[in-house]
Motif scaffolding. Structure first.
Motif, PDB file in Angstrom:
ATOM      1  N   PRO A   1       0.189  31.780  60.779  1.00  8.88           N
ATOM      2  CA  PRO A   1      -0.644  30.569  60.774  1.00  8.88           C
ATOM      3  C   PRO A   1       0.177  29.312  60.481  1.00  8.88           C
ATOM      4  CG  PRO A   1      -0.892  31.718  58.691  1.00  8.88           C
ATOM      5  CD  PRO A   1       0.037  32.566  59.542  1.00  8.88           C
ATOM      6  N   VAL A   2       1.155  29.013  61.344  1.00  5.55           N
ATOM      7  CA  VAL A   2       2.036  27.863  61.173  1.00  5.55           C
ATOM      8  C   VAL A   2       1.998  27.010  62.432  1.00  5.55           C
ATOM      9  CG1 VAL A   2       4.424  27.092  60.868  1.00  5.55           C
ATOM     10  CG2 VAL A   2       3.575  29.065  59.577  1.00  5.55           C
ATOM     11  N   THR A   3       1.902  25.699  62.244  1.00  3.68           N
ATOM     12  CA  THR A   3       2.021  24.757  63.346  1.00  3.68           C
ATOM     13  C   THR A   3       3.212  23.849  63.080  1.00  3.68           C
ATOM     14  OG1 THR A   3      -0.369  24.775  63.712  1.00  3.68           O
ATOM     15  CG2 THR A   3       0.867  22.962  64.685  1.00  3.68           C
ATOM     16  N   ALA A   4       4.117  23.747  64.037  1.00  5.45           N
ATOM     17  CA  ALA A   4       5.303  22.904  63.925  1.00  5.45           C
ATOM     18  C   ALA A   4       5.071  21.595  64.678  1.00  5.45           C
ATOM     19  CB  ALA A   4       6.524  23.623  64.487  1.00  5.45           C
ATOM     20  N   PHE A   5       5.619  20.491  64.146  1.00  7.42           N
ATOM     21  CA  PHE A   5       5.400  19.162  64.703  1.00  7.42           C
ATOM     22  C   PHE A   5       6.736  18.430  64.858  1.00  7.42           C
ATOM     23  CE2 PHE A   5       1.717  20.369  62.251  1.00  7.42           C
ATOM     24  CZ  PHE A   5       0.617  19.901  62.954  1.00  7.42           C
ATOM     25  N   GLY A   6       6.787  17.513  65.794  1.00  4.85           N
ATOM     26  CA  GLY A   6       7.968  16.668  65.935  1.00  4.85           C
ATOM     27  C   GLY A   6       7.663  15.466  66.802  1.00  4.85           C
ATOM     28  N   GLY A   7       8.458  14.384  66.636  1.00  4.53           N
ATOM     29  CA  GLY A   7       8.244  13.201  67.449  1.00  4.53           C
ATOM     30  C   GLY A   7       9.431  12.270  67.435  1.00  4.53           C
ATOM     31  N   TYR A   8       9.505  11.432  68.469  1.00  2.58           N
ATOM     32  CA  TYR A   8      10.574  10.430  68.575  1.00  2.58           C
ATOM     33  C   TYR A   8       9.991   9.170  69.190  1.00  2.58           C
ATOM     34  CZ  TYR A   8      14.551   7.814  70.346  1.00  2.58           C
ATOM     35  OH  TYR A   8      15.443   6.807  70.617  1.00  2.58           O
ATOM     36  N   GLN A   9      10.394   8.008  68.662  1.00  4.96           N
ATOM     37  CA  GLN A   9       9.941   6.722  69.182  1.00  4.96           C
ATOM     38  C   GLN A   9      11.096   5.730  69.200  1.00  4.96           C
ATOM     39  OE1 GLN A   9       6.831   4.840  66.887  1.00  4.96           O
ATOM     40  NE2 GLN A   9       6.247   3.486  68.549  1.00  4.96           N
ATOM     41  N   HIS A  10      11.214   4.993  70.287  1.00  2.00           N
ATOM     42  CA  HIS A  10      12.227   3.947  70.457  1.00  2.00           C
ATOM     43  C   HIS A  10      11.495   2.611  70.571  1.00  2.00           C
ATOM     44  CE1 HIS A  10      15.082   1.364  72.631  1.00  2.00           C
ATOM     45  NE2 HIS A  10      16.053   2.182  72.228  1.00  2.00           N
ATOM     46  N   ILE A  11      11.754   1.693  69.625  1.00  2.00           N
ATOM     47  CA  ILE A  11      11.057   0.407  69.581  1.00  2.00           C
ATOM     48  C   ILE A  11      12.073  -0.711  69.801  1.00  2.00           C
ATOM     49  CG2 ILE A  11       9.573  -1.130  68.230  1.00  2.00           C
ATOM     50  CD1 ILE A  11       8.834   1.320  66.500  1.00  2.00           C
ATOM     51  N   THR A  12      11.732  -1.660  70.683  1.00  2.00           N
ATOM     52  CA  THR A  12      12.565  -2.830  70.920  1.00  2.00           C
ATOM     53  C   THR A  12      11.799  -4.084  70.508  1.00  2.00           C
ATOM     54  OG1 THR A  12      13.624  -1.760  72.815  1.00  2.00           O
ATOM     55  CG2 THR A  12      13.894  -4.136  72.619  1.00  2.00           C
ATOM     56  N   TYR A  13      12.428  -4.910  69.658  1.00  2.00           N
ATOM     57  CA  TYR A  13      11.864  -6.187  69.223  1.00  2.00           C
ATOM     58  C   TYR A  13      12.588  -7.302  69.986  1.00  2.00           C
ATOM     59  CZ  TYR A  13      10.082  -3.502  65.231  1.00  2.00           C
ATOM     60  OH  TYR A  13       9.464  -2.585  64.429  1.00  2.00           O
TER      61      TYR A  13
END
Length: 493
Positions: free
Chosen positions: A348-360
């Protein structure tokens, strides 16, 4: 997690951004009155019907009353005095004014406390229904309407070591933090209009291992990722939003923010898109895996801070109030990235991940002192040139897991990171020191939490988060790390 009623589950999903303060209290009073009427009507409906009630949600004629009350006891080894108005009371992650050890009762450690009404009315046209939602956010530790910009304005003119907790947010004392209506179809999707969570904020709430908790998640406490660069865009005024899932596999989302009334005061020929923004997302589910990619663009995004003593002294001559004025940095922001989760079979395990590239980037249109920001606050000082010489790049990434050995118990572990490029020019070009906030820098945070549901409506939680900044991201900081344990309880209805 326990298989809750979907209305209750929606109310417990964390969010983690008008009018004047007087309107805030009026709005809160109006909503409270509406809730009492709905509750009385629901009770009357139940009394007149002898049939047994199988749905224990507070729903009457398609209108549902829901809410959350979340309180916690918190300690910060390097913090600032807690705020009655900031979303969680405490800083939760290390901030520039993080100074002495603080502890006490705070609000919203796991999720934002709120009361709301939502409704669904079949239209008898194919499978379409009319839908709406209104929500008011509050801090139960102080009894105040949540107003992060008030926490900023209260610290105008104060030195860092004398400041209380203050951080920008999309939650700025609005009477209704969400207020939208639209139509929905299980076949054709949902389209809504008004002030509502951004499409990106919805994705981050889905893919954050700590479910955008304020006390244990960078993605919850800081609205920068969910706002596509600035936290005030985590929720969008005057927006049109669409979402749908095809064949229970492919899901799409899109949102467009219209200019709004303030833009008319600063309109320039050929700049009709100033102050607007859009977001698009596309993803799919298969065999326990869910993946979404996204792109966002926001024009003339606003990031606020306290006014310095010198800036504060200029307000009387400008006819501005110190209690409702803040300093603003203006930019155009673009972001893209991807997020994923995997519900691992057998365990009963859920793995998560994410990536975001932000330009100002340099803003589409410069704003002037006196510009009306969200929640009835005014920009008493403005910087339109921060990114004129070079764009700023911020990369955000995270990974973690949730383990649920029983329906009642969930344990979460997460890591969050940020990396800023060096966008300084001249003698500091390419710098990686604390000499300037334009030098390259890093942020790291690690957290763990345990949540136990005694009943469907009542749960308790405990956890801890460690955060650290270095190099350019540590410019001007009193301390560069924080340890933040918290223990709390949450009641939902």
């Amino acid at each position: 997690m326990r298989n809750f009623n979907p209305i209750i589950a929606a109310a417990m999903k964390p969010n983690q951004a008008g009018g004047s303060r007087g309107l805030s209290y009026l709005g809160g009073s109006l909503l409270a009155g509406a809730l009492l009427v709905a509750g009385s009507a629901a009770q009357a409906g139940t009394t007149s019907s002898p049939a047994p009630v199988t749905d224990d949600s507070l729903t009457w004629h398609g209108i549902t009353l829901y809410g959350i009350v979340d309180l916690d006891l918190q300690y910060e080894n390097h913090g600032a005095p807690f705020s009655n108005y900031f979303i969680s009371g405490g800083s939760d992650i290390v901030q520039k004014n993080s100074n002495n050890a603080v502890s006490g009762v705070t609000s919203n450690g796991m999720s934002q406390s709120r009361v709301g009404l939502q409704g669904k009315e079949p239209l008898h046209f194919l499978d379409w229904s009319a839908v709406f939602k209104v929500e008011t956010y509050f801090n139960p530790a102080s009894g105040q309407i949540t107003d992060a910009l008030k926490s900023v304005a209260q610290n105008n003119g104060r030195a860092l070591n004398n400041q209380s907790t203050n951080i920008d947010s999309s939650i700025a004392g609005q009477p209704f933090e969400q207020a939208f209506a639209g139509i929905s179809s299980p076949t054709w999707g949902t389209i809504t209009f008004g002030r509502q969570n951004s499409t990106l904020a919805d994705l981050i709430a889905k893919y954050d291992p700590q479910q955008t908790s304020y006390a244990f998640s960078l993605l919850g406490l800081s609205g920068t990722p969910a706002g596509g660069g600035d936290t005030q865009d985590r929720r969008l005024d005057g927006s049109i939003k669409y979402s749908n899932s095809f064949f229970n596999m492919v899901h799409v989302g899109a949102q467009y923010k219209t200019q709004g009334s303030s833009a008319a005061n600063y309109a320039i020929a050929g700049s009709g898109e100033a102050f607007s923004g859009y977001e698009v997302a596309l993803g799919a589910d298969y065999a326990g895996v869910s993946v979404d990619g996204f792109y966002t663009k926001m024009k003339d995004a606003v990031s606020v801070n306290t006014l310095s003593a010198a800036q504060l002294a200029t307000l009387p001559g400008l006819g501005l109030s110190p209690s409702t004025s803040v300093s603003g940095t203006i930019s155009d922001n673009a972001s893209y990235g991807a997020m994923a989760l995997y519900a691992i079979p057998v365990v009963p395990v859920t793995a998560f991940g994410g990536y975001q590239h932000i330009t100002y980037m340099k803003p589409s249109i410069p704003l002037a002192v006196g510009f009306d920001d969200i929640g009835g606050y005014t920009l008493g000082a403005v910087s339109n040139t921060t990114y004129n010489a070079a764009d700023k790049i911020l990369q955000v990434y995270w990974a973690g897991a949730r383990y649920s050995p029983t329906q009642e118990l969930t344990v979460a572990l997460a890591y969050y990171g940020e990396k800023q490029n060096a966008f300084a020019t001249g003698a500091l070009a390419g710098c990686s020191t604390v000499a300037s906030g334009s030098c390259s820098g890093n942020f790291h945070a690690v957290s763990t939490s345990v949540d136990y549901h005694f009943t469907k409506r009542f749960d308790t939680y405990a956890g801890i988060m460690w955060s650290n900044v270095s190099h350019g991201l540590a410019n001007g900081y009193i301390n560069t790390s924080m340890i933040d344990p918290a223990i709390g309880m949450r009641f939902s209805f």
